[in-house]
Design a protein around this motif. Structure first.
Motif, PDB file in Angstrom:
ATOM      1  N   UNK A  20      -6.998  -4.557   5.696  1.00 36.70           N
ATOM      2  CA  UNK A  20      -8.288  -4.571   6.388  1.00 36.70           C
ATOM      3  C   UNK A  20      -8.785  -5.993   6.588  1.00 36.70           C
ATOM      4  N   UNK A  21      -8.559  -6.862   5.573  1.00 32.70           N
ATOM      5  CA  UNK A  21      -8.987  -8.245   5.708  1.00 32.70           C
ATOM      6  C   UNK A  21      -8.223  -8.986   6.785  1.00 32.70           C
ATOM      7  N   UNK A  25      -4.529   1.731  -8.160  1.00 34.56           N
ATOM      8  CA  UNK A  25      -5.540   0.679  -8.288  1.00 34.56           C
ATOM      9  C   UNK A  25      -4.976  -0.729  -8.125  1.00 34.56           C
ATOM     10  N   UNK A  26      -3.718  -0.929  -8.539  1.00 32.76           N
ATOM     11  CA  UNK A  26      -3.144  -2.276  -8.540  1.00 32.76           C
ATOM     12  C   UNK A  26      -2.151  -2.523  -7.414  1.00 32.76           C
ATOM     13  N   UNK A  27      -1.850  -1.478  -6.631  1.00 32.15           N
ATOM     14  CA  UNK A  27      -0.937  -1.645  -5.501  1.00 32.15           C
ATOM     15  C   UNK A  27      -1.514  -1.062  -4.210  1.00 32.15           C
ATOM     16  N   UNK A  28      -1.805   0.233  -4.224  1.00 29.25           N
ATOM     17  CA  UNK A  28      -2.249   0.889  -2.990  1.00 29.25           C
ATOM     18  C   UNK A  28      -3.592   0.348  -2.506  1.00 29.25           C
ATOM     19  N   UNK A  29      -4.584   0.307  -3.396  1.00 31.33           N
ATOM     20  CA  UNK A  29      -5.915  -0.161  -2.988  1.00 31.33           C
ATOM     21  C   UNK A  29      -5.913  -1.628  -2.566  1.00 31.33           C
ATOM     22  N   UNK A  30      -5.308  -2.547  -3.355  1.00 32.46           N
ATOM     23  CA  UNK A  30      -5.252  -3.937  -2.878  1.00 32.46           C
ATOM     24  C   UNK A  30      -4.509  -4.085  -1.562  1.00 32.46           C
ATOM     25  N   UNK A  31      -3.422  -3.322  -1.393  1.00 30.25           N
ATOM     26  CA  UNK A  31      -2.698  -3.383  -0.129  1.00 30.25           C
ATOM     27  C   UNK A  31      -3.568  -2.978   1.041  1.00 30.25           C
ATOM     28  N   UNK A  32      -4.352  -1.930   0.850  1.00 30.82           N
ATOM     29  CA  UNK A  32      -5.269  -1.478   1.904  1.00 30.82           C
ATOM     30  C   UNK A  32      -6.321  -2.534   2.209  1.00 30.82           C
ATOM     31  N   UNK A  45       0.828  -1.203   0.000  1.00 31.97           N
ATOM     32  CA  UNK A  45       0.000   0.000   0.000  1.00 31.97           C
ATOM     33  C   UNK A  45       0.865   1.257   0.000  1.00 31.97           C
ATOM     34  N   UNK A  46       1.907   1.257   0.837  1.00 36.49           N
ATOM     35  CA  UNK A  46       2.789   2.425   0.919  1.00 36.49           C
ATOM     36  C   UNK A  46       3.503   2.668  -0.397  1.00 36.49           C
ATOM     37  N   UNK A  47       3.973   1.600  -1.046  1.00 31.87           N
ATOM     38  CA  UNK A  47       4.657   1.748  -2.335  1.00 31.87           C
ATOM     39  C   UNK A  47       3.715   2.337  -3.373  1.00 31.87           C
ATOM     40  N   UNK A  48       2.480   1.833  -3.411  1.00 31.62           N
ATOM     41  CA  UNK A  48       1.516   2.355  -4.379  1.00 31.62           C
ATOM     42  C   UNK A  48       1.191   3.816  -4.149  1.00 31.62           C
ATOM     43  N   UNK A  49       0.995   4.194  -2.885  1.00 29.30           N
ATOM     44  CA  UNK A  49       0.658   5.579  -2.568  1.00 29.30           C
ATOM     45  C   UNK A  49       1.820   6.528  -2.857  1.00 29.30           C
ATOM     46  N   UNK A  50       3.007   6.162  -2.393  1.00 24.21           N
ATOM     47  CA  UNK A  50       4.155   7.066  -2.516  1.00 24.21           C
ATOM     48  C   UNK A  50       4.577   7.245  -3.966  1.00 24.21           C
ATOM     49  N   UNK A  51       4.744   6.145  -4.686  1.00 30.48           N
ATOM     50  CA  UNK A  51       5.201   6.262  -6.065  1.00 30.48           C
ATOM     51  C   UNK A  51       4.076   6.686  -7.003  1.00 30.48           C
ATOM     52  N   UNK A  52       2.827   6.412  -6.620  1.00 24.58           N
ATOM     53  CA  UNK A  52       1.705   6.960  -7.383  1.00 24.58           C
ATOM     54  C   UNK A  52       1.676   8.475  -7.287  1.00 24.58           C
TER      55      UNK A  52
END
Length: 207
Positions: free
Chosen positions: A203-204, A192-199, A34-41
């Protein structure tokens, strides 16, 4: 000659460990994804803003977003790894496999950037312009491999969907090479393919 003695208790314990290895267990390290998706996004969005003139792009500011994102991610990564180690818990074979593949992919991406820098130093900036344009596509291929291995280990159809989506994003991003929209699309892919799935995986795991 050494006689082999039977130990039913040890056999039962061994089978129990096998059962635990195969039991349902949440995917670890989702916070890192999630962090990788958010930061690099966010860095990709900033780069898009630079190209379109919405943000300063001259002098030392050019490319600064990616450097800041890399340093920030390394700091966040150190904190998250320490937190995961403190959390402890049972580490199954698939936990170890997915941790290893994502770690290897991270080092692969680092090696890719290092290779691009070496190429730029060797042949000059113009000679690597197209190669740099392919970096988002190559990274999405890396992510597709990571999701595919995770999907196989966890027997998860949604994770297979992320793998297919990552692989499909690679040629689409390549087709946008030379356009500012490439980095806008790359940001969307990371979110969509890193941050959201990581989140969602985080949660799961807490649920």
């Amino acid at each position: 000659m050494i006689d082999k003695t039977e130990d039913p208790a040890a056999d039962i314990a061994w089978m129990r460990r096998l059962a635990e290895e195969g039991a349902e267990a949440p995917m670890q390290g989702a916070s890192i994804l999630m962090s990788a998706g958010l930061i690099f996004g966010a860095a990709s969005l900033f780069h898009w803003a630079q190209i379109t003139g919405l943000a300063p792009s001259s002098g030392p500011i050019q490319g600064l977003g990616w450097l800041v994102a890399t340093v920030l991610f390394l700091l966040v990564l150190a904190v998250l790894i320490a937190r995961l180690k403190r959390a402890g818990g049972v580490r199954t074979a698939r936990n170890r496999a997915t941790d290893t593949v994502w770690s290897a992919l991270g080092w692969g991406i680092f090696a890719l950037f290092t290779a691009m820098m070496a190429l730029g130093w060797r042949v000059g900036g113009e000679g690597v312009e197209v190669a740099f344009g392919l970096i988002p596509s190559v990274i999405m291929v890396f992510y597709g491999i990571g999701w595919a291995v995770s999907a196989a280990m966890y027997k998860s159809r949604p994770l297979w969907g992320l793998a297919v989506g990552s692989f499909a994003a690679a040629p689409l991003l390549a087709a946008l090479t030379g356009s500012a929209n490439q980095y806008l699309a790359y940001a969307a892919a990371l979110f969509l393919l890193m941050a959201l799935p990581g989140f969602l995986l985080m949660r799961g795991a807490r649920g």
